[in-house]
Write a protein that holds these residues in place. Sequence first.
Motif, PDB file in Angstrom:
ATOM      1  N   ASP A 279       0.568  -0.914   0.013  1.00 43.80           N
ATOM      2  CA  ASP A 279       0.622  -0.182   0.241  1.00 43.80           C
ATOM      3  C   ASP A 279       0.806   1.322  -0.234  1.00 43.80           C
ATOM      4  N   PRO A 280       1.247   1.578  -1.199  1.00 41.12           N
ATOM      5  CA  PRO A 280       2.509   2.664  -0.860  1.00 41.12           C
ATOM      6  C   PRO A 280       2.078   4.374  -0.880  1.00 41.12           C
ATOM      7  N   GLU A 281      -0.004   4.194  -1.526  1.00 41.54           N
ATOM      8  CA  GLU A 281       0.094   5.681  -0.928  1.00 41.54           C
ATOM      9  C   GLU A 281      -0.670   5.772   0.755  1.00 41.54           C
ATOM     10  N   ASP A 282      -0.242   4.625   1.979  1.00 39.66           N
ATOM     11  CA  ASP A 282      -0.486   4.910   2.994  1.00 39.66           C
ATOM     12  C   ASP A 282       1.452   5.119   3.532  1.00 39.66           C
ATOM     13  N   GLU A 283       1.566   7.078   3.759  1.00 37.71           N
ATOM     14  CA  GLU A 283       2.579   7.667   4.549  1.00 37.71           C
ATOM     15  C   GLU A 283       2.824   6.901   5.411  1.00 37.71           C
ATOM     16  N   GLY A 284       2.922   6.338   6.247  1.00 39.44           N
ATOM     17  CA  GLY A 284       3.492   5.523   7.160  1.00 39.44           C
ATOM     18  C   GLY A 284       4.175   4.008   6.389  1.00 39.44           C
ATOM     19  N   PHE A 285       3.599   3.471   5.858  1.00 34.05           N
ATOM     20  CA  PHE A 285       4.156   2.236   5.449  1.00 34.05           C
ATOM     21  C   PHE A 285       5.081   2.585   4.296  1.00 34.05           C
ATOM     22  N   TRP A 286       4.542   3.410   3.351  1.00 34.65           N
ATOM     23  CA  TRP A 286       5.891   4.066   2.217  1.00 34.65           C
ATOM     24  C   TRP A 286       7.344   4.761   3.161  1.00 34.65           C
ATOM     25  N   LYS A 287       7.034   4.866   4.316  1.00 36.51           N
ATOM     26  CA  LYS A 287       8.436   5.534   4.908  1.00 36.51           C
ATOM     27  C   LYS A 287       9.042   4.205   5.508  1.00 36.51           C
ATOM     28  N   ALA A 288       8.443   3.566   6.376  1.00 33.49           N
ATOM     29  CA  ALA A 288       8.964   3.044   7.587  1.00 33.49           C
ATOM     30  C   ALA A 288       9.567   1.218   6.131  1.00 33.49           C
ATOM     31  N   THR A 289       8.965   1.146   5.089  1.00 34.78           N
ATOM     32  CA  THR A 289       9.255  -0.188   4.447  1.00 34.78           C
ATOM     33  C   THR A 289       9.055  -0.099   2.782  1.00 34.78           C
TER      34      THR A 289
ATOM     35  N   ILE B 271       6.742  -1.654 -12.573  1.00 35.00           N
ATOM     36  CA  ILE B 271       7.391  -0.070 -11.557  1.00 35.00           C
ATOM     37  C   ILE B 271       6.312   0.405 -11.194  1.00 35.00           C
ATOM     38  N   ASN B 272       5.166   0.648 -11.701  1.00 34.52           N
ATOM     39  CA  ASN B 272       4.209   1.526 -11.827  1.00 34.52           C
ATOM     40  C   ASN B 272       3.405   1.102 -10.500  1.00 34.52           C
ATOM     41  N   ALA B 273       2.942  -0.372 -10.507  1.00 32.43           N
ATOM     42  CA  ALA B 273       2.473  -0.887  -8.951  1.00 32.43           C
ATOM     43  C   ALA B 273       3.314  -0.681  -7.513  1.00 32.43           C
ATOM     44  N   PHE B 274       4.253   0.014  -7.569  1.00 34.70           N
ATOM     45  CA  PHE B 274       5.454   0.041  -6.707  1.00 34.70           C
ATOM     46  C   PHE B 274       5.826   1.025  -6.444  1.00 34.70           C
ATOM     47  N   PHE B 275       5.177   2.207  -6.406  1.00 32.80           N
ATOM     48  CA  PHE B 275       5.191   3.937  -5.875  1.00 32.80           C
ATOM     49  C   PHE B 275       3.870   4.301  -6.291  1.00 32.80           C
ATOM     50  N   PRO B 276       3.834   5.564  -4.962  1.00 28.08           N
ATOM     51  CA  PRO B 276       2.583   5.938  -5.140  1.00 28.08           C
ATOM     52  C   PRO B 276       2.489   7.323  -6.074  1.00 28.08           C
ATOM     53  N   LEU B 277       1.307   7.658  -6.500  1.00 30.19           N
ATOM     54  CA  LEU B 277       0.565   8.253  -7.572  1.00 30.19           C
ATOM     55  C   LEU B 277       1.765   9.692  -7.240  1.00 30.19           C
ATOM     56  N   ARG B 278       1.993  10.167  -6.575  1.00 28.10           N
ATOM     57  CA  ARG B 278       2.585  11.162  -5.951  1.00 28.10           C
ATOM     58  C   ARG B 278       4.405  11.188  -6.727  1.00 28.10           C
ATOM     59  N   LYS B 279       4.596  10.135  -6.640  1.00 27.04           N
ATOM     60  CA  LYS B 279       6.167   9.839  -6.330  1.00 27.04           C
ATOM     61  C   LYS B 279       5.888   8.900  -8.381  1.00 27.04           C
ATOM     62  N   LYS B 280       5.621   8.997  -9.164  1.00 29.34           N
ATOM     63  CA  LYS B 280       4.777   8.094 -10.666  1.00 29.34           C
ATOM     64  C   LYS B 280       5.773   8.892 -11.184  1.00 29.34           C
TER      65      LYS B 280
ATOM     66  N   THR C  29       4.455  12.535 -20.813  1.00 30.24           N
ATOM     67  CA  THR C  29       3.580  11.541 -21.678  1.00 30.24           C
ATOM     68  C   THR C  29       3.559  10.277 -20.364  1.00 30.24           C
ATOM     69  N   PHE C  30       4.134  10.211 -20.084  1.00 32.31           N
ATOM     70  CA  PHE C  30       3.594   8.578 -19.535  1.00 32.31           C
ATOM     71  C   PHE C  30       2.988   9.026 -17.710  1.00 32.31           C
ATOM     72  N   LYS C  31       3.214  10.531 -17.421  1.00 33.97           N
ATOM     73  CA  LYS C  31       3.574  10.895 -16.296  1.00 33.97           C
ATOM     74  C   LYS C  31       1.838  11.134 -16.119  1.00 33.97           C
TER      75      LYS C  31
ATOM     76  N   GLY D  98       9.309  13.532 -16.515  1.00 31.51           N
ATOM     77  CA  GLY D  98       8.482  13.237 -15.348  1.00 31.51           C
ATOM     78  C   GLY D  98       8.711  14.276 -13.936  1.00 31.51           C
ATOM     79  N   TRP D  99       9.454  15.046 -14.139  1.00 30.53           N
ATOM     80  CA  TRP D  99       9.469  15.798 -12.823  1.00 30.53           C
ATOM     81  C   TRP D  99       8.815  16.921 -12.836  1.00 30.53           C
ATOM     82  N   LEU D 100       9.170  17.516 -14.391  1.00 29.10           N
ATOM     83  CA  LEU D 100       8.577  18.767 -14.348  1.00 29.10           C
ATOM     84  C   LEU D 100       6.589  18.401 -14.863  1.00 29.10           C
TER      85      LEU D 100
END
Length: 456
Positions: A18-28, A151-160, A347-349, A291-293
Motif C-alpha cells: 500500500d504505497p499510498e499509506d504514508e506510514g507504510f511508505w516511509k517505514a518499508t 514499477i508503476n505498481a510499486f510507487f504512490p501516485l505522487r512519485k510516479k 506523457t507517461f506521467k 516526469g518531474w516537471l
Amino acid sequence: MTPPAPTRRSGRWIEQWDPEDEGFWKATGERIARRNLWFSVLSEHIGFSVWTLWSVLVLFMGPEYGLTPADKFLLTSVVTLVGAVVRVPYTFAVAVFGGRNWTIISASLLLIPTIAAFWVMEPGTSYSTFLLVGLLAGIGGGNFASSMTNINAFFPLRKKGWALGLNAGGGNIGVPVIQLTALAIIGASGGPRVLLGIYIPLIVVAAVLAALFMDNLASVKNDTGAAKDAARDAHTWIMAFLYIGTFGSFIGYSFAFGQVLTNGFGRTPLQAAYLTFIGPLLGSLIRPLGGWLADRYGGARITLWNYVGMAAATAVLIVASMQKSLPLFVSVFVVLFVLSGLGNGSTFKMIPGIFQAKALAKGLEGEAAVAHGRRLSGASMGLIGAVGALGGVGINLSFRQSFLSYGSGTGAFVAFLAYYGVCFAVTWAVYLRRPARVPATAAASQEKAQLSYAEV
C-alpha cells in the motif's frame, strides 16, 4: 498507523503493498520500491541495447555485405516493428508470472538474439538471414512494457512521474551506451562480434541480479483482465497516439540517425558514430526531468508545449536538410532528441493521473480510487508503449521512402512536422481545453472532471 511489513512466500512474493499509506511508505515501502526500480532499470537498459543493436551493426556492414541503404532501413524497421508488437504480451506477462519472475525470464531471453547475431554477423550471410535475426532482436523492445507496468505498481501516485521517468530513462540510455561502445570498437578497428561478445555476459548478470534482489507483488498477479479493460478505454488510444510522437520519435531517430548521416551527408560509419550517440544520450537523461516537471506543473501542459518545440525543431531540420548544412542539422537533431525525451517523461506521467481522475469521476474514493487507477494505468502502459513504438517503424519507413523518392530525408521531416502539429491539437482539445459553458447546473460536475485532466 503503519501497516505491518510485507509478508512473503517462496519466490520473493510481497502479499501486502500500500504505497499510498504514508506510514507504510516511509517505514518499508520506499526502500523496497527503490531497490526494485534500480534492478528493473538495469534489465530494461540491456533490453534497449539489444533492441537497438542493429542500428549499430548496420554501420559495420560495408559494401562487402551487399546491402543498399533501402535494405538497411527496412532491416531496422523490422526490428522496431517486432519490439513494438511484443510489448503487448510482455504487459500481460507481469500479471501472469509476477514482476520479478518475468524480469528474470525476459532478461534471459535476450541471449537468443545476441548469440544469433554473433553467429551470422559476417559478409556472405544472406539478407533474409539478417532479417530473421533482426526479428529476434526485437524482443528487447518488450522489456520496457513489462518493466513500466511492474514499477508503476510499486510507487504512490505522487512519485510516479519521477519513478517512471527514471525507469524509462535508464532503459532508454541503453541506446547511446551501445552506440558509444560501438564507436570505441570501430575506432579500435574491432569487428561487430567484439561488441556482441561484450553484451552476452552483461545479459547474464542482469538476469542473476533480478533473481537475487527483485520482488513480485501479489496484488498485480493474476489481473490479466486489466489489460482488456484498459484496451476498451478511449484514453488508452489517445495517449498511444501522443506517445507515437514522443517515444516513436526517440526510438525511430535512434535507429535512423546514423543512416541519415551516412546517406544524406556522406559521413563514414566512424564519422557518423561520433555523432549518433549524443542525441539518444541527452534524450534519455532528460526523461526523468520530463516526469518531474509533469509532477509539478501537470503532464498535459508540459506535453503540449513540448510538441510546439518539436515542431519548431523539425521545421529547422527541413531547412538544414535542404541546404545540406551538417552543423545545423546535427545540432537541431540533438535538440529534437532532447525534446522527445522530455515528452516521453511527461506523457507517461499523464497516464496514471488520467485513470485516477476517471476513478474519482466515477465516485470512487480513497484506496478504491487509487487501486482502480493503478490497475488500469499499469495495464494501459504496455499497450501505449506498444503503439508508441510503432512510430519508430513509421519513421524508418518514411526515411526509406524519402531517400528512394528524393535522395534525402527532407520529405520525411515534412511528414513528421505535420504529425507533431496534430499531436499538439489533440493534447489541447482532449486534456486542456475548457468545455463550453452551458446553462445546465449539471454541467458543473462534468466541467470539474474535464478540468482535472490539466493536472495529470
